[in-house]
Write a protein that holds these residues in place. Structure first.
Motif, mmCIF file in Angstrom:
data_model
loop_
_atom_site.group_PDB
_atom_site.id
_atom_site.type_symbol
_atom_site.label_atom_id
_atom_site.label_comp_id
_atom_site.label_asym_id
_atom_site.label_seq_id
_atom_site.Cartn_x
_atom_site.Cartn_y
_atom_site.Cartn_z
ATOM 1 N N ARG A 80 6.853 -7.024 -3.032
ATOM 2 C CA ARG A 80 5.491 -6.513 -2.883
ATOM 3 C C ARG A 80 5.342 -5.783 -1.551
ATOM 4 O O ARG A 80 6.192 -5.905 -0.659
ATOM 5 C CB ARG A 80 4.479 -7.659 -2.954
ATOM 6 N N THR A 81 4.252 -5.055 -1.434
ATOM 7 C CA THR A 81 3.918 -4.353 -0.202
ATOM 8 C C THR A 81 2.471 -4.648 0.139
ATOM 9 O O THR A 81 1.592 -4.587 -0.733
ATOM 10 C CB THR A 81 4.117 -2.830 -0.367
ATOM 11 N N SER A 82 2.220 -4.988 1.393
ATOM 12 C CA SER A 82 0.848 -5.250 1.840
ATOM 13 C C SER A 82 0.068 -3.943 1.879
ATOM 14 O O SER A 82 0.652 -2.850 1.795
ATOM 15 C CB SER A 82 0.869 -5.891 3.222
ATOM 16 N N PRO A 83 -1.254 -4.007 2.024
ATOM 17 C CA PRO A 83 -2.052 -2.762 2.072
ATOM 18 C C PRO A 83 -1.595 -1.789 3.159
ATOM 19 O O PRO A 83 -1.692 -0.571 2.991
ATOM 20 C CB PRO A 83 -3.468 -3.265 2.347
ATOM 21 N N GLY A 84 -1.068 -2.324 4.257
ATOM 22 C CA GLY A 84 -0.614 -1.474 5.353
ATOM 23 C C GLY A 84 0.849 -1.089 5.285
ATOM 24 O O GLY A 84 1.386 -0.496 6.225
#
Length: 221
Positions: A80-84
């Protein structure tokens, strides 16, 4: 479901892998597990007692970095990738016994205790909310206005610190923090192993390892 363990990965380019791994083995008094993965790109830094929470990865491309594995019971593996833009993995349950700090000659102790997310200003509130929601851990104010942290449950090896950078925008990245009972002695030990001091602060010393990866040595407590 709340995490049951956190693992930090030290990701090194192929040309720097052996050098970077040797440094972090010496810093943490760990041994290197047998390699695993399709190309032998993964290994674990195994502590003398307690369970492992640091692993290493040889990268096919890109510069040295830190990424995080979040362990949950029954979790299927996913990236996954965080919003930033910070990449992390959600994985199944793993270890459970947090290692004790290492006692060094002279009597001081140290242990990697924290992963700090370095967050540009325009992403800070969003990232703080994202990580609090992801973990279910309570968000608290840190020792300075630019810091918040998540209140980890007992036994979790790494605390999550959330740092607001002066940078107005950009991608979120991370660094490791080692907690010690004698920052001056611990800093000298790291320099002798090939690290470089970047800056001294009131509660921490900013460092770079021999291959350029940023990290900090912090006072205990």
């Amino acid at each position: 479901m709340t995490p049951v363990w956190l693992t930090a990965f030290l990701d090194f380019p192929a040309a720097d892998f052996e050098h970077g791994v040797a440094f972090w083995q010496a810093v943490t008094a760990t041994t290197l597990s047998p390699a695993r993965g399709a190309d032998g790109e993964f290994a674990t830094l195994v502590p003398g007692a307690g369970d492992a929470f640091l692993r290493v990865q040889r990268l096919a491309d890109g510069s040295a970095r830190i990424h995080l594995d979040v362990h949950r019971a029954g979790q299927e593996f996913r990236i996954r990738t965080s919003p930033g833009g910070f990449t992390f993995c959600e994985v199944s349950e793993g270890e459970s016994i947090r290692p004790e700090p290492v006692v060094w000659p002279g009597g001081h102790t140290s242990l990697v205790d924290q992963i700090c997310l370095d967050i540009p200003a325009d992403r800070y509130d969003e990232e703080c909310a994202f990580w609090a929601d992801l973990t279910g851990w309570e968000k608290r104010n840190g020792i300075r206005p630019e810091f918040r942290y998540l209140d980890r449950p007992s036994g979790i090896p790494l605390r999550l610190l959330l740092q607001r950078l002066d940078e107005p925008t950009g991608e979120v990245r991370a660094h490791l923090d080692l907690e010690t009972t004698d920052r001056a002695a611990e800093t000298r030990r790291h320099v002798d192993l090939g690290a470089t001091v970047v800056a001294h602060r009131s509660r921490w010393t900013a460092m770079r390892d021999p291959v350029g990866l940023a990290y900090c040595i912090t006072d205990q407590g």
